[in-house]
Enzyme design. Structure first.
Site, mmCIF file in Angstrom:
data_model
loop_
_atom_site.group_PDB
_atom_site.id
_atom_site.type_symbol
_atom_site.label_atom_id
_atom_site.label_comp_id
_atom_site.label_asym_id
_atom_site.label_seq_id
_atom_site.Cartn_x
_atom_site.Cartn_y
_atom_site.Cartn_z
ATOM 1 C CD GLU A 1 35.299 42.538 38.788
ATOM 2 O OE1 GLU A 1 36.352 42.039 38.585
ATOM 3 O OE2 GLU A 1 34.239 42.120 38.883
ATOM 4 C CB CYS B 1 35.690 37.816 37.868
ATOM 5 S SG CYS B 1 34.829 38.214 39.314
#
Length: 551
Positions: free
Chosen positions: A245, A279
């Site tokens: 990720e 993010c």
């Protein structure tokens, strides 16, 4: 249960420690000694043995033990938020949100794991005398490498998921937020039934590299694109599978029919929450020309209401805290100066006092700038005027990353249509960031933003490998696999193939037409057998499917 100093050894033989520094005050409040190569090797060996014992426990037993972790997290949440507040500079409430999302996920997974990890029957196709099923087996030892921006919610859930799936875990917290890593380790150690199956290795990138080289059975990384590339390259030497990720450059699209006040309010929140160190932050905004000026003014009004500062108290009036460490500041400054040099304009903020940076709004931006191409990970909101939705979609997709996005419109069907055209792992319509907090909704990226999925069934199953099992008393003469393996039956098998799999009536009837004799006295026995076998197989397949459906 405060975090102070943890003694140990080091990777290269010298005594090296990671200091715990409060980014808001620059005060050191503890340290941890980094792991050695011997520590990494020992952890890998110990967890290899532990993995077998943990995997042998019934799922019900693993759930019982992991529920104790959830109980402990809730009992100690005030202590956890206090440590994260000092370690990361974020408010106690923002730290609490990390715990909230974590225990929500735990609750959902514990409920649904028996279903997700169940043995699943699979149709045997034409091999009707066999029974087939799939089971999900743990990989073995999973290395979980965590980030610094959300050091709790991006480390504890993957550890939990890996354990729930039956793996042992070696965790490497970020060296930037070492105190949180040490705290998490202490929580696992307080559960005697769980502690033997988890190891923590503290240290910088050298410890992470040593962990990757130790040949874990699976690596789970949350980090930057650059870090992901390095780990993938190193893992490739041993063909170790890696789940990523990684970073992103999330676009926000504001259409002419959007609720401008709401878009500005939650767009600003999405850009500046956690000082932009998220993010799925709003990292670039595309606004249709007709409402561009109105949106910009609304953003300026919202940004002017944000207060910057730090408090260790539970009740904290500040909206933004400090940036976490100098290396990220350098990236932010580089993006800012590059944009200014290429014609961008700051219309709000732009100044920094130590680790605290004002919420910064910029216009006159374009895709020649790093600010619109690379992950900034800071409190900058660049806004770009676009002609229409087609232009917005094109620019939103003009990125080598694709983790999240948002679309703002009162017309939900239109917004959904646009969302389906975006090259992104998730799209939030009329909100920002909050999709991450939905525990059953897969979260992950496309392109260089990653290959895995956090949350939901996909998350848990990626910590397993599927194993197929085929059971029969032995080859049956009427089984298609037996017929196919019999020598000198080419024409028979060809006829069966056409009868069963033919895509047109003509193909299916060909074996029947071949039955018609060219001379009355001749009968094509092979054709009869083929048709009979084909019909038998088809009938048996249908009957078998129906009986299994009823059962």
């Amino acid at each position: 249960m405060g975090v102070t100093t943890v003694k140990g050894r080091t990777l290269n033989g010298r005594v090296e420690t990671l200091p715990f520094i409060n980014p808001a005050t620059s005060e050191q409040f503890g340290e941890v000694t980094t792991a050695t190569q011997a520590d990494v090797t020992a952890a890998r060996q110990e967890m290899a043995a532990a993995a077998k014992m943990w995997a042998a426990k019934p799922l019900k037993e693993r759930i019982r033990i992991l529920r104790k972790l959830q109980t402990l997290l809730i009992e100690e949440l005030d202590e956890i938020t206090a440590v994260m507040n000092k370690d990361n500079g974020k408010s106690r409430q923002d730290a609490l949100i990390e715990i909230f999302v974590t225990v929500d996920l735990m609750t959902q997974y514990i409920k649904q794991a028996p279903h997700w990890l169940r043995r699943r029957r699979v149709s045997p196709g034409l091999q009707i005398f066999k029974q087939c099923y799939v089971e999900h087996k743990p990989h073995g030892v999973v290395a979980v490498i965590g980030p610094w921006n959300y050091p709790f919610v991006l480390l504890v859930p993957p550890i939990f998921s890996a354990l729930l799936a039956g793996n042992a875990v070696i965790a490497k917290p970020s060296e930037v937020t070492g105190a949180t890593g040490v705290l998490i380790e202490s929580l696992f150690k307080r559960i005697p039934e769980l502690a033997p199956f988890v190891r923590f290795l503290h240290g910088d990138g050298r410890v992470g590299a040593a962990l990757v080289q130790s040949k874990p059975d699976l690596i789970y990384l949350t980090g930057s694109v650059a870090t992901g590339k390095k780990i993938m390259q190193a893992a490739a030497e041993n063909l170790t599978p890696v789940i990523f990720e990684l970073g992103s450059k999330d676009p926000m699209i504001v259409l002419e029919d959007a609720d401008i006040q709401q878009a500005a309010k939650w767009g600003v929140w999405g850009a500046f929450y956690n000082s932009g160190q998220t993010c799925v932050s709003v990292e670039r905004v595309y606004v249709v020309e007709a409402v561009y000026e109105q949106f910009v003014q609304a953003v300026l009004a919202e940004a002017s209401n944000l207060d910057i500062g730090y408090s260790p108290d539970v009740n904290n009036a500040f909206h933004m805290g400090p940036l976490t460490f100098q290396r990220q500041i350098d990236i932010i400054e580089d993006h800012l100066q590059d944009a200014l040099a290429k014609g961008a304009k700051i219309i709000a903020g732009g100044k920094r006092d130590g680790m605290f940076m004002q919420p910064t709004v910029m216009v006159n931006v374009d895709h020649t700038m790093k600010l619109m191409q690379d992950e900034t990970f800071g409190p900058i909101m660049p806004i770009m005027k676009v002609a229409d939705e087609t232009d917005a979609i094109h620019l939103a997709n003009h990125s080598y990353m694709g983790l999240g996005a948002s679309v703002w419109s009162r017309d939900l069907k239109r917004a959904e249509r646009i969302a389906h055209q975006l090259e992104s792992g998730s799209v939030n319509i009329n909100d920002t960031i909050t999709h991450f907090a939905i525990p059953n909704l897969p979260f992950g990226g496309v392109k260089q933003s990653g290959n895995g999925r956090a949350h939901g069934e996909e998350d848990l199953l990626q910590f397993t490998s599927s194993r197929a099992y085929i059971v029969s008393p032995g080859p049956n003469p009427l089984d298609i696999a037996t017929i196919l393996r019999k020598p000198n039956t080419y024409n028979l098998n060809k006829a069966i193939l056409k009868l069963v799999f033919g895509t047109t009536p003509q193909q299916k009837l060909e074996p029947l037409t071949e039955l018609l004799p060219t001379e009355p006295a001749k009968i094509k026995t092979a054709g009869v057998v083929a048709v009979a076998a084909g019909l038998a197989i088809t009938a048996l397949t249908i009957l078998t499917a129906l009986s299994r459906r009823k059962s």
